[in-house]
Design a protein around this motif. Structure first.
Motif, short mmCIF file in Angstrom:
data_model
loop_
_atom_site.label_atom_id
_atom_site.label_comp_id
_atom_site.label_asym_id
_atom_site.label_seq_id
_atom_site.Cartn_x
_atom_site.Cartn_y
_atom_site.Cartn_z
N ALA A 198 -45.25 -64.84 -52.49
CA ALA A 198 -44.27 -64.62 -51.43
C ALA A 198 -43.39 -63.42 -51.70
O ALA A 198 -42.99 -62.71 -50.79
CB ALA A 198 -43.42 -65.88 -51.25
N PRO A 361 -49.32 -70.45 -48.00
CA PRO A 361 -48.64 -71.03 -46.83
C PRO A 361 -49.61 -71.88 -46.02
O PRO A 361 -50.82 -71.88 -46.25
CB PRO A 361 -48.19 -69.80 -46.04
CG PRO A 361 -49.20 -68.75 -46.40
CD PRO A 361 -49.58 -69.01 -47.83
N SER A 391 -38.91 -70.64 -37.00
CA SER A 391 -38.89 -70.06 -38.34
C SER A 391 -37.79 -69.03 -38.53
O SER A 391 -37.38 -68.76 -39.66
CB SER A 391 -40.24 -69.42 -38.66
OG SER A 391 -41.30 -70.36 -38.55
N GLY A 520 -39.72 -63.76 -49.56
CA GLY A 520 -40.89 -64.07 -48.76
C GLY A 520 -40.55 -64.32 -47.30
O GLY A 520 -39.41 -64.64 -46.94
N TYR A 521 -41.52 -64.14 -46.44
CA TYR A 521 -41.35 -64.41 -45.01
C TYR A 521 -41.36 -65.91 -44.77
O TYR A 521 -42.09 -66.66 -45.43
CB TYR A 521 -42.45 -63.75 -44.20
CG TYR A 521 -42.37 -62.24 -44.13
CD1 TYR A 521 -41.52 -61.62 -43.23
CD2 TYR A 521 -43.13 -61.45 -44.97
CE1 TYR A 521 -41.43 -60.23 -43.16
CE2 TYR A 521 -43.04 -60.06 -44.93
CZ TYR A 521 -42.20 -59.46 -44.01
OH TYR A 521 -42.11 -58.09 -43.97
N SER A 522 -40.59 -66.33 -43.79
CA SER A 522 -40.62 -67.75 -43.42
C SER A 522 -41.87 -68.08 -42.63
O SER A 522 -42.33 -69.22 -42.64
CB SER A 522 -39.37 -68.11 -42.61
OG SER A 522 -39.30 -67.32 -41.43
N ALA A 523 -42.44 -67.10 -41.93
CA ALA A 523 -43.66 -67.32 -41.16
C ALA A 523 -44.30 -65.97 -40.87
O ALA A 523 -43.66 -64.91 -40.98
CB ALA A 523 -43.36 -68.07 -39.86
N VAL A 555 -46.02 -64.55 -47.29
CA VAL A 555 -45.29 -65.69 -46.71
C VAL A 555 -45.04 -66.73 -47.80
O VAL A 555 -45.83 -66.89 -48.73
CB VAL A 555 -46.10 -66.30 -45.54
CG1 VAL A 555 -45.35 -67.48 -44.91
CG2 VAL A 555 -46.37 -65.23 -44.49
N ARG A 556 -43.93 -67.44 -47.67
CA ARG A 556 -43.57 -68.46 -48.64
C ARG A 556 -44.64 -69.55 -48.70
O ARG A 556 -45.37 -69.77 -47.73
CB ARG A 556 -42.23 -69.09 -48.26
CG ARG A 556 -41.08 -68.11 -48.17
CD ARG A 556 -39.88 -68.75 -47.49
NE ARG A 556 -38.83 -67.77 -47.24
CZ ARG A 556 -37.81 -67.97 -46.41
NH1 ARG A 556 -37.70 -69.15 -45.78
NH2 ARG A 556 -36.90 -67.04 -46.23
N GLY A 562 -43.36 -72.23 -45.46
CA GLY A 562 -44.10 -71.07 -45.01
C GLY A 562 -45.28 -71.43 -44.13
O GLY A 562 -46.07 -72.31 -44.46
N ARG A 563 -45.39 -70.73 -42.99
CA ARG A 563 -46.48 -71.00 -42.04
C ARG A 563 -47.07 -69.68 -41.54
O ARG A 563 -46.35 -68.68 -41.38
CB ARG A 563 -46.00 -71.84 -40.86
CG ARG A 563 -45.63 -73.27 -41.22
CD ARG A 563 -45.34 -74.07 -39.97
NE ARG A 563 -44.08 -73.67 -39.35
CZ ARG A 563 -43.65 -74.13 -38.17
NH1 ARG A 563 -44.42 -74.96 -37.47
NH2 ARG A 563 -42.49 -73.73 -37.68
#
Length: 704
Positions: A198, A361, A391, A520-523, A555-556, A562-563
């Motif tokens: 992430a 994710p 998100s 990291g990105y949440s989505a 992504v997380r 994370g999705r």
């Protein structure tokens, strides 16, 4: 002046042995007055692209240059009434030429810039690519900067490096053993599939550990990555682990002086670790013990200039010559890397499935139906817009759009026929509203011709509709659908961002331009997956999966919310591989299909392109090995090209070209390359029209 006989300047150990034997039975050459007393003959490789001149030429060494014309030095000599540059590759006392030798015109610099190991590698690469040694050396040795050669810079910090801990490699089956073997001086070979990270710094940290292992074992390390952003990330990881001064970066983006300074530091042995882009694969690293090719599926690793070598293939050859460890790594896996596993050349290094599931994710696929009427232009499925809204409060959301621009492809509103340029036949696009001309004036993407009075040749309609939506239009639509949300763009007409903060924001990026997000990105939302899969290229499926995995790796983990949502047809094999996070299984399937069809990398393919007369002359001269076949020659299909000015244009009737494909089994790859080299030399000596030969191009079917 006279060339050494072709049999005495061959490639590899056999050619060198033959050269020594010839020298032993040679005689003292007739050198001009004032020649060097010791080893008065210099063997020179000329910087001349003509295939029939790809050999070693003998020149006399003047007494004034006896100490400066060292092996590896740049010199200037006389050839066919012109001054040309070259490199001294040997000094000896005898020559097979019975006449008088011409003297070296001058020694450009006594700095021995051409390493003997790099010369052997260049000859091997030229042979594999059916090219010339001079073309490879032009990639290997950067232009001279005289001021650099006078600098006296300090070396790395004194004292050996301690044995590094396995660190990130503990998560992989066999990872710790790989690090231990590199430290102990072994030469393991691995195809590595990296875990999602992430923070985006897991793979640089892992490669830094490998470089530290090579240095701790008293050997050098060479790490090649696709672009300057990757160089910067790996450079930071190496500095953090090794400390300052123990490695250099070799990339054209740093400028010619900085590049030559790093090159000289490596050639003099002041440092023994380097990170760089594709040309660094030929860097003169001393006591080489490790080569790494990161993200080998990226097309930036393929050299666009003759003889078109791929960095992965250069490093594979170099690992064999130097007895070095070799690692080919990526978040995905290319069919070429899978072929290395199938050949038994390398072993796979992957994490156990439970570790992959814990780090990855949650990935899902949304079909293109069920669109939200209130969504941005009704373009997104309802589930995609819902994912973004849910998100955003917990961090930035990445939106990957496969096309740059605003509306990069348009069609007639009435009859749906694609809108094409009347001048060159290129696609008409609508630019960003704030760009010159505004969004109402279509512009050709190939020749940049404006078409304000465009009319459909099929129905006469003048209204346009979008066929493809680019990253600019996507950012605009999402901004309208989510008012008050920060929208950042990366790639295309916008600046490529290196990183973004952890604050909630929409990050719209084109493939390969995704910035790293803090924490990291949440989505992530992968739009228009059909656009990557529908490209008429051999590697479209593996390239699409590679691009998606790269974005999803930022992504997380699913445990942290994370999705990833890909918008496309769920039943397609690349999307299924993305959902399962199984790049290895997809690579096995790709290789099996190409083996059945006789396509690269299961077979070797050479593309010959040039004027129709030149292609026919080469095909008439080539003696193909058993099992080889020829397709063509045939006219090269019209396509866009980029001229010296950088403007995209289209080939006209005056630029008519033909091409042919030569295919052979993998076991006959060397024989096919040798046959093409011999044919090129013969046609070049007869002054036939020149042709371009590209062995194993990324897309062998381009132009058909």
């Amino acid at each position: 002046m006279a060339p050494v006989q072709p049999g005495t300047s061959g490639e590899g150990a056999d050619g060198q042995l033959s050269l020594l034997r010839s020298a032993a039975r040679g005689h003292r050459p007739r050198t001009p007055e004032g020649s060097a007393e010791r080893d008065p003959v210099a063997g020179v490789v000329l910087d001349v692209p003509l295939p029939h001149l790809d050999r070693v030429f003998d020149y006399a060494v003047p007494a004034s240059a006896a100490s400066s014309a060292v092996v590896g030095a740049r010199v200037r000599v006389r050839l066919a009434g012109q001054d040309v540059e070259g490199f001294v590759v040997e000094r000896r006392a005898t020559s097979e030429h019975a006449g008088a030798l011409q003297p070296l015109r001058r020694v450009v610099s006594p700095e021995p810039v051409l390493d003997p190991a790099v010369l052997a590698l260049a000859r091997a690469v030229a042979r594999r690519c059916a090219g010339t040694t001079a073309d490879v050396l032009r990639l290997a040795v950067p232009p001279r900067r005289a001021v650099v050669e006078t600098e006296d810079r300090p070396g790395p910090p004194a004292g050996p490096l301690p044995r590094p801990a396995a660190g990130p490699w503990e998560a992989y089956a066999g990872g710790a053993a790989l690090v231990a073997r590199v430290v102990d001086g072994g030469s393991p070979r691995a195809v590595w599939t990296s875990l999602p990270g992430a923070a985006g710094d897991d793979w640089p940290a892992a490669l830094a550990v490998l470089a530290a292992a090579a240095l701790a074992g008293g050997r050098g390390a060479l790490l090649v990555v696709p672009d300057a952003r990757d160089v910067a990330r790996l450079d930071a990881a190496l500095t953090a682990l090794l400390g300052a001064g123990r490695h250099v970066r070799l990339t054209a983006e740093d400028g010619p002086t900085a590049r030559y300074r790093a090159f000289v530091a490596l050639r003099r042995g002041r440092v023994r670790a380097v990170v760089g882009t594709r040309a660094a694969a030929l860097a003169p690293v001393q006591d080489l013990g490790l080569v790494v090719c990161w993200d080998d599926g990226d097309d930036l690793h393929a050299e666009p200039r003759a003889p078109y070598p791929h960095a992965r293939d250069v490093l594979v050859e170099r690992a064999g010559q130097a007895g070095a460890a070799a690692v080919v790594g990526s978040p995905s896996r290319s069919a070429a890397a899978q072929q290395l596993l199938a050949d038994g050349w390398a072993r796979v290094v992957v994490a156990p499935r439970e570790v992959v599931r814990a780090r990855a994710p949650r990935v899902a696929v949304a079909e293109d139906d069920g669109r939200d009427p209130a969504g941005p232009g009704a373009r997104l499925p309802a589930s995609a817009l819902r994912l973004v809204r849910e998100s955003l409060p917990s961090g930035p959301v990445l939106v990957q759009v496969p096309r740059a621009g605003y509306l990069p492809a348009t069609a007639c509103q009435r009859c749906r026929h694609p809108a094409r340029c009347a001048r060159c036949g290129g696609p008409l696009a609508l630019p960003q509203p704030d760009e010159p001309g505004g969004a109402s004036t279509p512009v050709c993407r190939w020749c940049a011709t404006s078409a304000p009075a465009w009319a459909c040749p099929h129905c006469g309609g003048r209204a346009l509709r979008s066929l493809v939506v680019g990253s600019g239009r996507t950012a605009e639509e999402l901004g309208r659908a989510l008012p008050g949300t920060t929208v950042r763009r990366s790639g295309g007409a916008a600046e490529v961002l290196a990183s973004v903060p952890a604050a909630p924001a929409l990050v719209v990026a084109t493939p390969g331009a995704e910035p790293v997000a803090e924490g990291g990105y949440s989505a992530a939302l992968l739009l228009d997956t059909w656009a990557l899969l529908s490209r008429a290229e051999l590697r479209s499926a593996e390239e699409a999966l590679r691009r998606w995995l790269q974005a999803a790796s930022l992504v997380r983990p699913a445990a942290d919310g994370g999705r990833v949502l890909a918008v496309g047809e769920a039943g397609l094999a690349p999307l299924q591989a993305l959902v399962r996070w199984d790049p290895g299984g997809h690579a096995e399937r790709e290789l099996a299909e190409r083996t059945e069809l006789g396509l690269p990398p299961a077979a070797v393919v050479a593309r010959v392109t040039g004027s129709p007369a030149g292609v026919r002359a080469l095909l008439a001269a080539v003696v193909l090995p058993p099992g080889a076949s020829v397709l063509g020659p045939a006219p090269l299909a019209p396509r866009a090209w980029v001229g010296a000015s950088g403007r995209r244009s289209a080939r006209t009737d005056g630029d008519e070209e033909a091409q042919a494909l030569l295919r052979a089994p993998r076991t006959a790859a060397t024989a096919l390359a040798d046959a093409l080299r011999a044919a090129r030399a013969a046609t070049s000596a007869r002054k036939e029209p020149p042709v371009r030969v590209h062995v194993d191009p990324l897309d062998p079917l381009e132009g058909w």
